[in-house]
Motif scaffolding. Structure first.
Motif, PDB file in Angstrom:
ATOM      1  N   GLU A   1       0.398   3.109  20.887  1.00 36.39           N
ATOM      2  CA  GLU A   1       1.072   1.864  21.219  1.00 36.39           C
ATOM      3  C   GLU A   1       0.585   0.701  20.371  1.00 36.39           C
ATOM      4  O   GLU A   1       1.328  -0.245  20.108  1.00 36.39           O
ATOM      5  CB  GLU A   1       0.883   1.537  22.698  1.00 36.39           C
ATOM      6  N   LYS A   2      -0.664   0.734  19.936  1.00 40.14           N
ATOM      7  CA  LYS A   2      -1.223  -0.380  19.172  1.00 40.14           C
ATOM      8  C   LYS A   2      -1.633   0.086  17.779  1.00 40.14           C
ATOM      9  O   LYS A   2      -1.889   1.271  17.561  1.00 40.14           O
ATOM     10  CB  LYS A   2      -2.420  -0.983  19.911  1.00 40.14           C
TER      11      LYS A   2
ATOM     12  N   SER B   1       1.006  -4.380  20.360  1.00 40.49           N
ATOM     13  CA  SER B   1       1.566  -3.117  20.838  1.00 40.49           C
ATOM     14  C   SER B   1       3.053  -3.091  20.492  1.00 40.49           C
ATOM     15  O   SER B   1       3.711  -4.131  20.381  1.00 40.49           O
ATOM     16  CB  SER B   1       1.374  -2.977  22.346  1.00 40.49           C
TER      17      SER B   1
END
Length: 360
Positions: free
Chosen positions: A302-303, A333
């Motif tokens: 996500e990041k 993110s």
């Protein structure tokens, strides 16, 4: 070097590669307009009078890709079958469903590196060479569509070389504009009239007089009349092949991934847009005169796995402190980037021409 020449180019919306970019993004927009969570990776190829559409889509709606593509081709100006490519061309649609593994992924849609850049050379916070090149091709399309200059066809290019002194833009060393046209300009006398008109209505309108000096070279259709094949009838076009035109004209780095046809879960696109946003923030707030930001992502994460910043010695504070500023101010993110930049809206076709950056 402090004194040097730097060149950037741009192409019109009728260039074969840009035809493909616009069709890919128009299809993406059409899906997002009906289902904002659609996932798309649409690629096109044009050659002669044939268009091939391929890629993967996951959406709650079904669309007529043929109709969307033909409208784009018509809007560009390819409506005459004698050009060898037109809105009645043959279309092969090979788009299929996206795999479930990618569709269910909530992180980055792929691995990759993305760069964003900003500088104070222009009000657009972009390098001057690419800004002028884009303005020239936009103007070239405008004079064609408004019939300010008669007999022009959609395919065209521009190239600008800027002379820098002490690392600052000093003058235009050369400007080149090439345009496809009909056969009214095939003889020498008429061709010279075309060159004069392009110089007057395109180049002189766009290039600031203060940047033109006695040694500036102004060149129109450098190898002579271009009245035979142009556009997809002369050159095969592909989605995503003009990535340097789409970004910074070669002035700053590009991660390698193309933009058009990809929804925002593909970080090739959203990550590059966010990196540009961060770089602009640094320059707008006078924390640096120029700034390049790199993001690195791993598929499914996500990041970003990395964030890097380079101010080329122009920073008003250390790059370590700027990184802390970035991490405090921005949530990087994937879904936060999409929400922050409102990337689920059908905004992409309007970005596909004349650069993705430097626009309001």
């Amino acid at each position: 070097m402090k004194n040097y020449l730097f060149t950037s180019e741009s192409v019109t919306e009728g260039h074969p590669d840009k035809v493909c970019d616009q069709i890919s993004d128009a299809i993406l927009d059409a899906y997002l307009d009906k289902d904002q969570y659609s996932r798309c990776a649409v690629e096109c190829m044009v050659t002669n009078d044939q268009l091939i559409i391929g890629g993967e889509v996951s959406s709650t709606v079904e669309l007529d890709h043929h109709r969307i593509a033909r409208k784009v081709i018509c809007d560009i100006g390819y409506t005459d079958s004698s050009l060898g490519f037109h809105d009645g061309c043959n279309i092969m649609d090979l788009v299929h469903n996206q795999t479930s593994e990618l569709n269910e992924n909530v992180g980055a849609g792929d691995q990759g590196i993305m760069f964003g850049y900003a500088c104070n050379q222009t009000k657009e916070l972009m390098p001057l060479p690419i800004v002028l090149a884009h303005k020239l091709t936009r103007r070239l399309s405008e004079v064609r569509k408004k019939n300010i200059i008669e007999g022009l066809h959609p395919d065209g290019k521009a190239q600008v070389t800027i002379k820098f002194e002490n690392n600052n833009p000093f003058a235009v060393d050369s400007v080149v504009v090439s345009t496809h046209h009909d056969d009214r300009y095939k003889d020498e006398k008429q061709f010279k009239l075309l060159q004069a008109e392009i110089t007057k209505e395109v180049i002189r309108v766009i290039i600031p007089s203060g940047l033109i000096y006695d040694k500036t070279k102004i060149i129109v259709n450098p190898i002579g009349p271009w009245f035979e094949c142009g556009g997809p009838a002369a050159d095969t076009g592909l989605t995503g092949r003009k990535i340097i035109v789409d970004t910074y004209g070669g002035w700053a780095r590009h991660g390698g991934g193309a933009f058009s046809g990809k929804d925002a879960t593909k970080v090739d696109r959203s990550g590059a847009y966010m990196a540009r946003c961060i770089a602009k923030d640094i320059v707008v707030h006078k924390l640096a005169d120029e700034c390049e930001v790199q993001l690195g992502f791993i598929i499914g994460d996500e990041k970003p796995v990395s964030v890097n910043i380079n101010t080329f010695g122009s920073g008003k504070m250390s790059e370590e402190k700027l990184l802390l500023h970035i991490n405090r101010k921005f949530d990087l993110s994937v879904n936060s980037i999409i929400d922050f930049l409102e990337l689920r809206k059908p905004i992409y076709r309007e970005l596909s021409n004349y650069g993705h950056f430097g626009k309001e």
